[in-house]
Scaffold this motif. Structure first.
Motif, short mmCIF file in Angstrom:
data_model
loop_
_atom_site.label_atom_id
_atom_site.label_comp_id
_atom_site.label_asym_id
_atom_site.label_seq_id
_atom_site.Cartn_x
_atom_site.Cartn_y
_atom_site.Cartn_z
N LEU A 82 0.83 -1.20 0.00
CA LEU A 82 0.00 0.00 0.00
C LEU A 82 0.86 1.25 0.00
N ASN A 83 0.33 2.34 -0.54
CA ASN A 83 0.99 3.64 -0.48
C ASN A 83 0.66 4.25 0.87
N VAL A 84 1.71 4.61 1.63
CA VAL A 84 1.54 5.02 3.01
C VAL A 84 2.08 6.43 3.25
N ALA A 85 1.33 7.21 3.99
CA ALA A 85 1.80 8.50 4.49
C ALA A 85 1.86 8.41 6.01
N LEU A 86 2.94 8.92 6.57
CA LEU A 86 3.11 8.95 8.02
C LEU A 86 3.13 10.42 8.45
N ILE A 87 2.17 10.79 9.29
CA ILE A 87 2.06 12.17 9.75
C ILE A 87 2.45 12.21 11.22
N CYS A 88 3.38 13.10 11.54
CA CYS A 88 3.79 13.23 12.94
C CYS A 88 4.12 14.69 13.25
N LYS A 89 4.07 15.03 14.51
CA LYS A 89 4.31 16.42 14.90
C LYS A 89 5.78 16.72 15.14
N SER A 90 6.60 15.69 15.17
CA SER A 90 8.03 15.92 15.37
C SER A 90 8.82 14.77 14.74
N ASN A 91 10.10 14.83 14.86
CA ASN A 91 10.98 13.79 14.34
C ASN A 91 10.64 12.45 15.00
N PRO A 92 10.42 11.38 14.21
CA PRO A 92 10.09 10.07 14.80
C PRO A 92 11.13 9.56 15.81
N LEU A 93 12.37 9.99 15.65
CA LEU A 93 13.40 9.55 16.58
C LEU A 93 13.35 10.30 17.90
N ARG A 94 12.38 11.23 18.02
CA ARG A 94 12.20 11.98 19.27
C ARG A 94 10.81 11.75 19.86
N SER A 95 10.16 10.69 19.43
CA SER A 95 8.83 10.37 19.97
C SER A 95 8.96 9.86 21.40
N ASN A 96 7.83 9.78 22.09
CA ASN A 96 7.85 9.21 23.44
C ASN A 96 8.35 7.78 23.41
N SER A 97 8.01 7.05 22.34
CA SER A 97 8.47 5.66 22.23
C SER A 97 9.99 5.58 22.18
N ALA A 98 10.61 6.57 21.53
CA ALA A 98 12.07 6.55 21.38
C ALA A 98 12.80 6.68 22.71
N VAL A 99 12.13 7.22 23.72
CA VAL A 99 12.78 7.36 25.02
C VAL A 99 12.28 6.33 26.04
N ALA A 100 11.39 5.45 25.61
CA ALA A 100 10.90 4.39 26.51
C ALA A 100 12.01 3.38 26.74
N SER A 101 12.19 2.97 27.97
CA SER A 101 13.32 2.08 28.27
C SER A 101 12.92 0.69 28.72
N GLY A 102 11.71 0.49 29.17
CA GLY A 102 11.33 -0.76 29.82
C GLY A 102 11.42 -2.01 28.97
N GLY A 103 10.60 -2.13 27.97
CA GLY A 103 10.58 -3.32 27.12
C GLY A 103 9.18 -3.65 26.67
N ILE A 104 9.04 -4.84 26.12
CA ILE A 104 7.76 -5.31 25.57
C ILE A 104 7.40 -6.62 26.26
N ASN A 105 6.22 -6.69 26.84
CA ASN A 105 5.78 -7.91 27.50
C ASN A 105 5.27 -8.90 26.46
N ALA A 106 5.76 -10.13 26.54
CA ALA A 106 5.31 -11.18 25.63
C ALA A 106 5.61 -12.54 26.26
N VAL A 107 4.71 -13.48 26.04
CA VAL A 107 4.95 -14.86 26.43
C VAL A 107 5.54 -15.54 25.21
N LEU A 108 6.79 -16.01 25.33
CA LEU A 108 7.48 -16.67 24.23
C LEU A 108 7.54 -18.17 24.47
N LYS A 109 7.83 -18.92 23.41
CA LYS A 109 7.96 -20.37 23.57
C LYS A 109 9.03 -20.71 24.61
N SER A 110 10.05 -19.87 24.70
CA SER A 110 11.13 -20.12 25.65
C SER A 110 10.83 -19.59 27.05
N THR A 111 9.70 -18.88 27.21
CA THR A 111 9.35 -18.32 28.51
C THR A 111 9.04 -19.43 29.50
#
Length: 136
Positions: A26-55
Motif C-alpha cells: 500500500l501507499n503510506v503516508a506517516l504524519i507526525c508532529k516531530s521527528n520520529p526519533l524523538r517520539s515518546n516511544s524513542a525514550v521508553a526504556s522498559g521493554g515489551i511484554n510477551a509470552v514466548l515459547k522459551s518463557t
C-alpha cells in the motif's frame, strides 16, 4: 488517490502500522508532529511484554490476568487477549527487521520482570528498548 493508508503518529505503534501497510503493497503516508526519533516511544526504556515459547513459568492466561488486573477493569478482555496472544509474533517480526534484543545464556530473547507483573515476560534491549526499536 495519493495514499491508501495515512498513519497519524510516529511512536512504535505508528511506525509498525506504517511498515505493515507498506509490506502489504500500500501507499503510506506517516504524519507526525516531530521527528520520529524523538517520539515518546524513542525514550521508553522498559521493554515489551510477551509470552514466548522459551518463557518459563508463564502463560498467555497469566499474562491476560495480569493485564486485566493492571487495567483496573478498564480493558476489554477480547482486546487484551488479542494483544497477548500476538506478542510472540510481534517479537519475532521485530527480530526479522533487525531489532537485537538482549539474550539469555541459552541464546533466547532475555526476559525480566517489569511493571508489577508476576512473571519474567518483558523482552528488552538494555535500558534503551524504545530507541533501539525506533532506530531499527
Amino acid at each position: 488517490m495519493l495514499y491508501d493508508v495515512i498513519v497519524v503518529g510516529s511512536g512504535i505503534s505508528g511506525l509498525y502500522a506504517a511498515l505493515s501497510a507498506k509490506r502489504a503493497g500500500l501507499n503510506v503516508a506517516l504524519i507526525c508532529k516531530s521527528n520520529p526519533l524523538r517520539s515518546n516511544s524513542a525514550v521508553a526504556s522498559g521493554g515489551i511484554n510477551a509470552v514466548l515459547k522459551s518463557t518459563r513459568h508463564d502463560s498467555c492466561r497469566e499474562h491476560i490476568a495480569d493485564t486485566l488486573k493492571g487495567a483496573d477493569k478498564l480493558a476489554r478482555f477480547s482486546a487484551v487477549s488479542s494483544m497477548v496472544t500476538g506478542g510472540e509474533e510481534i517479537i519475532n517480526d521485530l527480530l526479522s527487521m533487525g531489532v537485537v534484543f538482549d539474550c539469555n545464556d541459552e541464546g533466547n530473547v532475555a526476559q525480566r520482570p517489569f511493571g508489577g507483573t508476576k512473571a519474567k515476560r518483558t523482552c528488552y534491549i538494555a535500558d534503551k528498548t524504545g530507541a533501539a526499536i525506533t532506530q531499527s
